[in-house]
Design an enzyme around this catalytic site. Structure first.
Site, mmCIF file in Angstrom:
data_model
loop_
_atom_site.group_PDB
_atom_site.id
_atom_site.type_symbol
_atom_site.label_atom_id
_atom_site.label_comp_id
_atom_site.label_asym_id
_atom_site.label_seq_id
_atom_site.Cartn_x
_atom_site.Cartn_y
_atom_site.Cartn_z
ATOM 1 N N ASP A 230 0.762 -1.062 -0.082
ATOM 2 C CA ASP A 230 -0.004 -0.047 0.111
ATOM 3 C C ASP A 230 0.955 1.113 0.004
ATOM 4 O OD1 ASP A 230 -2.225 1.774 0.642
ATOM 5 O OD2 ASP A 230 -3.281 -0.029 1.058
ATOM 6 N N HIS B 228 2.278 1.968 -3.200
ATOM 7 C CA HIS B 228 1.313 3.122 -3.768
ATOM 8 C C HIS B 228 1.776 4.356 -3.901
ATOM 9 C CE1 HIS B 228 -2.436 0.029 -3.345
ATOM 10 N NE2 HIS B 228 -1.366 -0.517 -4.098
#
Ligand SMILES: *[C@@H]1O[C@H](CO)[C@@H](O)[C@H](O)[C@H]1NC(C)=O
Length: 402
Positions: free
Chosen positions: A228, A251
């Site tokens: 993430d 991310h």
């Protein structure tokens, strides 16, 4: 008569000397930093014996001391089966450092900590530091459970500081967390340096470092690869400095998601400097829900960044509405202003390298793009602007869409 007085005063003198020496000895022990060795409190470095209670004992001893205390964790593997809470509310000590040479291992069965929220939780502490050590969250089982869409617990964040101040996290490694790796919520004056975060690029919700409701946080010289955000920045963050981070997989570095709530504190004074993004989903992102909110983002500088095949190197997305639930047709109330992108170079993994998709009600304002050169497959990449007011300076590629 005279001799008797002499003898008495001599004895009194001896007594004084003895008492004074005793006082010195006791005082010396109080003044010196206490070293508290986890192994002497029953921890076992065999990787099989639960060492949770040794941590609790060490913390209780350190808290009772008025002097700086070191909790030493020697080399070896220590199983920590419980969700530990280090509470500082009644702690007399304002200088407790964990000096860790060993590896702390979470239970392999994710059900044990899955609903606990956090594995190592520091609440209301002041002056705590953690140096070195490996925290192995053993998250793979939980990630697989989530991937197969079974009913799984949410998982535990590996280390969390809440309502705390003067925190240092230095040189530690966080591996395979079930959920977030390191989380700061409601903190003041935090320094994170030389940290390594590592988890699979496919692991869900394993943010590297999350900061929210916190002020004066510095994150430097660290390497974060995860499934993430490398760093995620939540509502109520101010005066955040992020420098020299290698991000990927992951991310990217993200402000948001913001604006899920109607009443939400803003994000102000954020600097992201000298970072590299390799194969990440985003580079630098600002993201808000498409919902009414009084939140805001103001005074942000993204500077000296290198993108290596980042999917969305520069992105603002104010229409976040996962699964189209609770927000379709609504507009983000989050006001974004004074954001500068300066000296950003490299390659984009998609044709549109710069994407500003702002709220139709509150346009993004004073967005500055300076010396930004991003290519896609050796050609200039494209850019796209919606509801964005900004300006450019220096060499710009892709062409400005303002
Ligand atoms: C943001 O930075 C400015 C300039 O340094 C400072 O005056 C202001 O107090 C900061 N805002 C917050 C909320 O700390």
């Amino acid at each position: 008569m005279k001799t008797k007085v002499k003898v008495t005063s001599f004895l009194t003198h001896i007594l004084r000397v003895v008492l004074f020496t005793l006082f010195l000895v006791v005082n010396q022990q109080l003044v010196e930093a206490n070293d508290i060795n986890l192994v002497s409190l029953g921890a076992k470095s065999d990787g099989l014996t639960d060492s949770s209670s040794a941590f609790t004992s060490a913390w209780n001893i350190a808290c009772e001391s008025l002097n700086p205390s070191k909790i030493l964790v020697p080399q070896g593997r220590y199983l920590v089966n419980s969700a530990l809470v280090f509470n500082g509310r009644n702690c007399k000590n304002k200088a407790i450092s964990f000096v860790i040479s060993g590896t702390l291992v979470a239970p392999a069965d994710f059900q044990v900590l899955g609903n606990a929220g956090t594995w190592f939780s520091f609440d209301d502490v002041t002056g705590v530091s953690i140096s070195g050590g490996v925290f192995d969250g053993q998250g793979a089982g939980l990630w697989a459970c989530k991937r197969f869409g079974k009913t799984c617990p949410p998982g535990a964040t590996t280390i969390r500081f809440s309502n705390s101040m003067n925190i240092v996290v230095n040189g530690l490694t966080s591996l395979n967390s079930q959920l977030y790796h390191i989380d700061f919520d409601g903190c003041k004056e935090v320094k994170v340096e030389g940290v390594k975060v590592s988890a699979s690029g496919a692991s869900p919700n394993t943010d590297g470092i999350h900061v929210q409701q916190s002020t004066g946080v510095t994150i430097m010289n660290s390497k974060i690869g995860t499934g993430d955000d490398c760093v995620s920045i939540g509502a109520g963050t101010s005066n955040l400095w992020i420098e020299n981070i290698d991000c990927g997989p992951g991310h990217g570095i993200s402000i948001g998601s913001l604006g899920k709530e109607l009443n939400e504190p803003g994000v102000v004074n954020v600097t992201v400097k000298s970072c590299t993004f390799v194969g990440t989903e985003n580079g630098v992102r600002i993201k808000s829900w498409g919902r009414p909110s009084n939140g805001f983002v103001r005074n942000v500088l993204f500077q000296c960044l290198t993108m290596v095949n980042a999917q969305n190197p520069i992105i603002i997305n104010q229409n976040y509405c996962p699964k189209e639930k609770g927000c379709p047709g609504q507009v983000s109330g989050v006001r974004i202003s004074d954001v500068t992108y300066q000296d950003i170079h490299g390659t984009s993994g998609t044709p549109i390298a710069v994407k500003f998709d702002c709220s139709s009600e509150y346009h993004c304002t004073n967005i500055k793009v300076e010396d930004v050169v991003l290519t896609y497959r050796d050609k200039p990449a494209g850019s796209s602007c919606i509801n964005t007011v900004g300006s450019t300076l220096g060499s710009i590629e892709p062409n400005s869409c303002f």
